[in-house]
Motif scaffolding. Structure first.
Motif, mmCIF file in Angstrom:
data_model
loop_
_atom_site.group_PDB
_atom_site.id
_atom_site.type_symbol
_atom_site.label_atom_id
_atom_site.label_comp_id
_atom_site.label_asym_id
_atom_site.label_seq_id
_atom_site.Cartn_x
_atom_site.Cartn_y
_atom_site.Cartn_z
ATOM 1 N N TRP A 1 56.871 45.522 -44.128
ATOM 2 C CA TRP A 1 57.876 44.510 -44.481
ATOM 3 C C TRP A 1 57.221 43.154 -44.737
ATOM 4 C CZ3 TRP A 1 61.521 46.446 -40.057
ATOM 5 C CH2 TRP A 1 62.233 47.560 -40.518
ATOM 6 N N GLU A 2 56.213 42.832 -43.945
ATOM 7 C CA GLU A 2 55.480 41.584 -44.201
ATOM 8 C C GLU A 2 54.819 41.618 -45.580
ATOM 9 O OE1 GLU A 2 54.367 40.606 -39.505
ATOM 10 O OE2 GLU A 2 52.864 41.471 -40.854
ATOM 11 N N ASP A 3 54.214 42.727 -45.913
ATOM 12 C CA ASP A 3 53.552 42.861 -47.220
ATOM 13 C C ASP A 3 54.564 42.776 -48.362
ATOM 14 O OD1 ASP A 3 51.166 43.148 -45.899
ATOM 15 O OD2 ASP A 3 51.116 45.341 -46.056
ATOM 16 N N ALA A 4 55.813 43.172 -48.085
ATOM 17 C CA ALA A 4 56.864 43.144 -49.102
ATOM 18 C C ALA A 4 57.545 41.781 -49.202
ATOM 19 C CB ALA A 4 57.904 44.223 -48.798
ATOM 20 N N GLY A 5 57.108 40.807 -48.375
ATOM 21 C CA GLY A 5 57.654 39.460 -48.469
ATOM 22 C C GLY A 5 58.713 39.110 -47.452
ATOM 23 N N TYR A 6 58.894 39.953 -46.426
ATOM 24 C CA TYR A 6 59.924 39.699 -45.421
ATOM 25 C C TYR A 6 59.354 39.158 -44.102
ATOM 26 C CZ TYR A 6 62.900 42.389 -48.570
ATOM 27 O OH TYR A 6 63.597 42.832 -49.671
ATOM 28 N N GLY A 7 58.108 38.777 -44.089
ATOM 29 C CA GLY A 7 57.472 38.339 -42.852
ATOM 30 C C GLY A 7 57.993 37.030 -42.294
ATOM 31 N N ASN A 8 58.660 36.223 -43.124
ATOM 32 C CA ASN A 8 59.158 34.935 -42.642
ATOM 33 C C ASN A 8 60.540 35.034 -42.008
ATOM 34 O OD1 ASN A 8 60.506 35.511 -45.033
ATOM 35 N ND2 ASN A 8 60.713 33.356 -45.627
ATOM 36 N N LEU A 9 61.110 36.235 -41.928
ATOM 37 C CA LEU A 9 62.452 36.383 -41.366
ATOM 38 C C LEU A 9 62.432 36.265 -39.842
ATOM 39 C CD1 LEU A 9 63.956 39.359 -43.425
ATOM 40 C CD2 LEU A 9 64.100 36.896 -43.880
ATOM 41 N N PRO A 10 63.521 35.746 -39.257
ATOM 42 C CA PRO A 10 63.636 35.761 -37.791
ATOM 43 C C PRO A 10 63.958 37.155 -37.281
ATOM 44 C CG PRO A 10 65.630 34.847 -38.764
ATOM 45 C CD PRO A 10 64.666 35.086 -39.904
ATOM 46 N N VAL A 11 63.903 37.315 -35.963
ATOM 47 C CA VAL A 11 64.138 38.613 -35.326
ATOM 48 C C VAL A 11 65.447 38.561 -34.549
ATOM 49 C CG1 VAL A 11 63.317 40.178 -33.526
ATOM 50 C CG2 VAL A 11 61.708 39.240 -35.191
ATOM 51 N N CYS A 12 66.236 39.616 -34.706
ATOM 52 C CA CYS A 12 67.485 39.770 -33.966
ATOM 53 C C CYS A 12 67.310 40.919 -32.977
ATOM 54 C CB CYS A 12 68.640 40.062 -34.941
ATOM 55 S SG CYS A 12 70.242 40.259 -34.153
ATOM 56 N N MET A 13 67.264 40.588 -31.687
ATOM 57 C CA MET A 13 67.013 41.593 -30.659
ATOM 58 C C MET A 13 68.313 42.312 -30.280
ATOM 59 S SD MET A 13 63.739 41.154 -30.176
ATOM 60 C CE MET A 13 63.195 41.768 -28.577
ATOM 61 N N ALA A 14 68.286 43.642 -30.297
ATOM 62 C CA ALA A 14 69.408 44.453 -29.841
ATOM 63 C C ALA A 14 69.039 45.006 -28.472
ATOM 64 C CB ALA A 14 69.694 45.574 -30.830
ATOM 65 N N LYS A 15 69.729 44.508 -27.441
ATOM 66 C CA LYS A 15 69.321 44.786 -26.053
ATOM 67 C C LYS A 15 70.539 44.685 -25.148
ATOM 68 C CE LYS A 15 67.607 41.477 -23.538
ATOM 69 N NZ LYS A 15 68.389 41.562 -22.272
ATOM 70 N N THR A 16 70.513 45.355 -24.017
ATOM 71 C CA THR A 16 71.610 45.228 -23.070
ATOM 72 C C THR A 16 71.859 43.761 -22.711
ATOM 73 O OG1 THR A 16 72.492 45.835 -20.893
ATOM 74 C CG2 THR A 16 70.115 45.576 -21.056
ATOM 75 N N GLN A 17 73.134 43.411 -22.582
ATOM 76 C CA GLN A 17 73.495 42.046 -22.221
ATOM 77 C C GLN A 17 73.461 41.791 -20.719
ATOM 78 O OE1 GLN A 17 75.467 44.430 -23.435
ATOM 79 N NE2 GLN A 17 77.626 44.209 -22.884
ATOM 80 N N TYR A 18 73.332 42.854 -19.927
ATOM 81 C CA TYR A 18 73.513 42.713 -18.490
ATOM 82 C C TYR A 18 72.263 42.287 -17.734
ATOM 83 C CZ TYR A 18 77.894 45.098 -19.447
ATOM 84 O OH TYR A 18 79.123 45.424 -19.961
ATOM 85 N N SER A 19 71.121 42.318 -18.389
ATOM 86 C CA SER A 19 69.866 42.035 -17.705
ATOM 87 C C SER A 19 68.872 41.432 -18.678
ATOM 88 C CB SER A 19 69.296 43.344 -17.122
ATOM 89 O OG SER A 19 67.993 43.147 -16.595
ATOM 90 N N PHE A 20 67.896 40.706 -18.154
ATOM 91 C CA PHE A 20 66.781 40.267 -18.981
ATOM 92 C C PHE A 20 65.938 41.456 -19.441
ATOM 93 C CE2 PHE A 20 67.587 36.200 -16.784
ATOM 94 C CZ PHE A 20 67.524 35.326 -17.869
#
Length: 555
Positions: free
Chosen positions: A473-492
């Protein structure tokens, strides 16, 4: 009285009167009945040269079964700011039918800090989610149709990256096989459904600035890959125009009111545990042009909601927040301190102190973004003075004020102290907002930065296949995008049962997805599901129409 009983007794004003508070002319309101309306795109465009008001984020500790009250605090603070003479509006998300009929309930606030009409808001509202679902699934249908009629784009049906969606919790749809039944039904393949709030179309609607931007972003959705691994976009399927048509009205922000007849923008609704967890950019930016103070929320705990608000929404929309309110409760601190839910009514200041580690970590994390904060203690009737003082003393040691709020029982009058503190923070000019990581940081490092700086993980488990995908994805030009983490909300952590402020753990990333139209990379961590299931006893069992024709059971 229950939330719905309080909402039924609301003294609602015609929506045109609410619009007048923000100087919105009647001709630029598209009414849905007498108490809700959409705001015209023409009027929104006319506001471009107006200065922005102050932006306040309401976030919270990690949710517990004891309850926190983040949306209730958002609504109450909007009323509180108006109560001390400020021109304020709130911006919150729309409710998904999935949690309404499942376990979590609605998203209109509670007690005497609610947005009305509560029943409409928690059900079909103005049809935005139905429009998003239809637009999303139109693309899915056109994709399969393209393959059926000869597959001119040479799509590799093993590499279709676009799932269908539905606004309901339905575990049976997570993983299934499409197109069975013979030649007339197409080519059988494995697929599945996500819940509508996890749809990339939902994220796009909430991040787009206008209809033109919306259609471009829809066109950028990657739906599949060819055998040579080159991407196939929505615009290649020629679905972007029709999708934009379905979403034209849904793009217009919804205006409703609080119980105290103050303006509330309710628009968009991505979840924060599986998406970016913020209401729409167009609603927030419109409110900032019309009000001196805008109070908005981000979903779940600050480790998910606030981080995504800062690193995705603010980064993408050029927003600079002026203050943060971090919501906590005595009850939640006691649960974090090891007290069982059945025993929360018993005074226990020591357990409150023991559970404050979770609050403390969120305070430390929020300070990293350069925005001043205040802790709002959402009051419950069982709280004692000693327990409240334990939280306030803990926060004072960390250089942060903690104010007791009683908006649930007293509306705006019960949160004036926090409103005054928020004004002080906003006018103090100390905000120096900065995202957690720069755009040009490699994608794997962005994931690791969030995991280590916000969750405090020792390391991130990224297998070679995932690292290779990120590099592609970086090689395709998407390396500057932010990251959206999908994770349980109940704990760190990725373990929902590990409360407090755990250390000594790794963060496993199971899958990564490219949302090229929304403009972020999704990292799916642990066992988090993008299509939730219903609990053993779903809330839907208790929702019905009573003898008076009123809806019972919503909360």
């Amino acid at each position: 009285m229950s939330d719905i009983e309080i909402a039924r007794k609301a003294n609602k004003k015609p929506i045109q009167e609410i619009g007048a508070k923000l100087d919105i002319p009647n001709e630029h309101l598209l009414p849905f009945g007498h108490d809700k309306a959409k705001i015209s795109e023409e009027f929104i465009k006319s506001l471009a040269d107006k200065p922005n008001g102050k932006l306040i984020l309401v976030t919270a500790i990690n949710p517990t079964p004891a309850g926190e009250g983040k949306t209730t605090t958002t609504v109450g603070l909007g009323d509180g700011l108006n109560a001390i003479g400020k021109k304020a509006a709130i911006c919150i998300r729309e409710a998904s039918l999935g949690p309404n009929f499942g376990m979590k309930g609605g998203a209109a606030g509670g007690g005497y800090a609610q947005v009305v009409p509560m029943e409409d808001m928690n059900l079909h509202f103005t049809g935005d989610f139905h429009a998003i679902t239809s637009a999303h699934n139109l693309l899915a249908a056109m994709l399969d149709n393209h393959i059926y009629w000869g597959n001119e784009l040479d799509i590799d049906i093993r590499r279709i990256a676009y799932r269908r969606v539905m606004d309901m919790n339905d575990r049976a749809l997570r993983d299934n096989v499409h197109n069975l039944g013979g030649v007339a039904n197409g080519f059988p393949r494995q697929g599945g459904f996500d819940i509508t709030v996890a749809s990339e179309v939902m994220a796009i609607l909430c991040l787009a600035t206008d209809l033109k931007d919306l259609e471009k972003r829809l066109g950028d959705i990657i739906v599949a890959y060819r055998r040579d691994r080159s991407p196939v976009y929505c615009r290649d399927i020629k679905a972007d125009g029709a999708m934009a048509v379905l979403l034209q009205q849904a793009m217009q922000p919804n205006l409703v009111q609080t119980l105290e007849n103050n303006p509330a923008f309710v628009h968009g609704g991505p979840f924060a545990n599986i998406a970016h967890g913020c209401n729409s950019v167009v609603a927030t930016t419109t409110a900032l042009k019309l009000a001196d103070y805008v109070v908005t929320e981000a979903g779940f705990g600050a480790d998910l909601g606030a981080e995504k608000f800062f690193d995705i929404k603010c980064r993408k929309a050029g927003l600079k927040p002026d203050a943060v309110v971090l919501v906590a409760t005595v009850r939640a601190m006691k649960m974090n301190g090891g007290v069982a839910k059945a025993d929360l009514g018993t005074e226990n200041p020591d357990a409150v102190k023991a559970g404050c580690d979770n609050l403390g970590r969120h305070i430390e994390n929020l300070k990293k973004f350069g925005v001043p904060l205040v802790v709002g203690i959402n009051h419950f009737v069982t709280d004692t003075d000693a327990e409240v003082a334990a939280i306030q003393d803990y926060c004072k040691e960390r250089g942060v004020d903690a104010v007791l709020n009683k908006h649930w029982a007293d509306g705006g009058a019960g949160i004036k102290g926090t409103a005054e503190k928020v004004v002080e923070l906003c006018e103090g000019g100390t905000a120096d907002f900065k995202p957690l990581y720069p755009d040009d940081m490699p994608l794997a490092e962005k994931i690791e930065t969030i995991a280590k700086e916000i969750y405090r993980a020792d390391s991130v488990v990224l297998d070679g296949k995932i690292r290779d995908q990120l590099k592609q994805w970086e090689d395709a030009g998407y390396g500057n995008l932010p990251v959206c983490m999908a994770k349980t909300q109940y704990s760190f952590t990725t373990d929902p049962n590990r409360r407090g402020a755990p250390t000594g753990f790794d963060l496993p990333v199971r899958e990564v997805r490219l949302s090229a139209g929304a403009g972020f990379i999704v990292a799916i961590c642990g066992e988090i599901m993008t299509m939730p299931g219903l609990p053993r006893v779903p809330s839907a069992e208790n929702i019905r129409i009573n003898d008076k024709g009123e809806i019972d059971g919503l909360f």
